[in-house]
Write an enzyme that holds these catalytic residues in place. Structure first.
Site, PDB file in Angstrom:
ATOM      1  N   ASP A  38       0.861  -1.176   0.000  1.00 17.03           N
ATOM      2  CA  ASP A  38       0.000   0.000   0.000  1.00 17.03           C
ATOM      3  C   ASP A  38       0.897   1.226   0.000  1.00 17.03           C
ATOM      4  OD1 ASP A  38      -0.029   1.096   3.033  1.00 17.03           O
ATOM      5  OD2 ASP A  38      -0.210  -1.076   3.112  1.00 17.03           O
ATOM      6  N   ASP A 129      -9.384   3.868   6.562  1.00 15.34           N
ATOM      7  CA  ASP A 129      -8.185   3.742   7.385  1.00 15.34           C
ATOM      8  C   ASP A 129      -8.460   4.453   8.706  1.00 15.34           C
ATOM      9  OD1 ASP A 129      -5.714   3.886   8.589  1.00 15.34           O
ATOM     10  OD2 ASP A 129      -4.685   4.789   6.887  1.00 15.34           O
ATOM     11  N   GLU A 131      -7.196   4.901  12.423  1.00 12.59           N
ATOM     12  CA  GLU A 131      -6.117   4.677  13.381  1.00 12.59           C
ATOM     13  C   GLU A 131      -5.872   5.855  14.307  1.00 12.59           C
ATOM     14  OE1 GLU A 131      -2.138   4.453  11.450  1.00 12.59           O
ATOM     15  OE2 GLU A 131      -3.271   4.384   9.570  1.00 12.59           O
TER      16      GLU A 131
END
Length: 247
Positions: A38, A129, A131
């Site tokens: 990625d 995503d 986080e």
């Protein structure tokens, strides 16, 4: 994953491409465990382009590309990477780096507009995503996540993948099991035979095994991921079916 211009945080498209780009795709060779990097702007060292044909020749079938972050950032290499990786015959995943201190619906809309949907040939489902908490308590962050994912599904027609890592999910998300219908992409660099799976997920779909991988065609260290087969045949999951005689 990194956050391009901002992040020093803990660990962690282009559906409407021209027919010429799709026609230029090379056949995909079967692989027991599909793998791929990625990438974001950090992999474009000194503005250098990624050689996606070299990445594919090294045996990688897919790549995840950062598209957007919050309400302020679009990866300047997103379009170029999306086009070139398709011409190399690689499936494309795209991800949005969540900024939960900002409202979720506009972030989902910005992401969907940037990737131009996620339903074309060689498209993996969209990715959130997640986080950082943005200062939200777990109940607020859980609600934020539901709202973002529901909006992305309405705009793209696909159930998004969630990227996270075990400690974050167990703490910031109170280890909720409310998202097990979403495929899980887990970051775990422990070196164990299997990753740690939080949140009641029965299995993981993608596993980010390292953030220091070496991939031909990409300058510097990069994240490397593997696909578990949890969503069935990879070619079907990535909308490859029919392109190369895959089933």
């Amino acid at each position: 994953m990194d956050t391009d211009r901002w992040s020093s945080t803990v660990r962690r498209g282009c559906t409407a491409l021209s027919l010429v780009a799709v026609a230029a795709v090379v056949p995909v060779t079967a692989q027991a465990t599909p793998s791929g990097p990625d990438v974001s702007s950090w992999q474009h060292v000194d503005g250098q382009m990624i050689d996606w044909h070299a990445v594919r020749a090294a045996g990688h079938q897919f790549a995840m590309v950062k598209a957007t972050e919050g309400l302020h950032y679009v990866n300047p290499y997103f379009v170029t990477d999306s086009v070139l990786m398709r011409t190399a015959g690689m499936a494309r995943g795209t991800y949005h780096y969540a900024r939960p201190e900002l409202p979720p619906e506009p972030q989902a809309a910005m992401y969907a507009a940037t990737v131009l949907g996620q339903n074309g040939p060689l498209d993996l489902p969209p990715v959130l995503d997640l986080e950082v908490s943005g200062g939200l308590a777990p109940p607020e962050l859980i609600d934020w996540t539901h709202r973002y994912l529901n909006t992305v599904r309405a705009l793209t027609g696909r159930t998004a993948i969630i990227y996270t890592y075990p400690h974050f999910w167990q703490t910031a998300m109170a280890d909720t099991n409310a998202f097990t219908h979403h495929p899980l992409w887990i970051a775990d660099y422990s070196g164990d035979e299997h990753p740690e799976v939080p949140g009641g997920w029965p299995h993981w779909t993608f596993w980010q095994t390292t953030d220091r991988g070496s991939v031909p065609g990409i300058g510097g260290a990069t994240d490397v991921n593997v696909y578990s087969g949890a969503q069935g045949d990879f070619a079907r999951f990535a909308n490859m079916s029919g392109l190369f005689g895959s089933s």
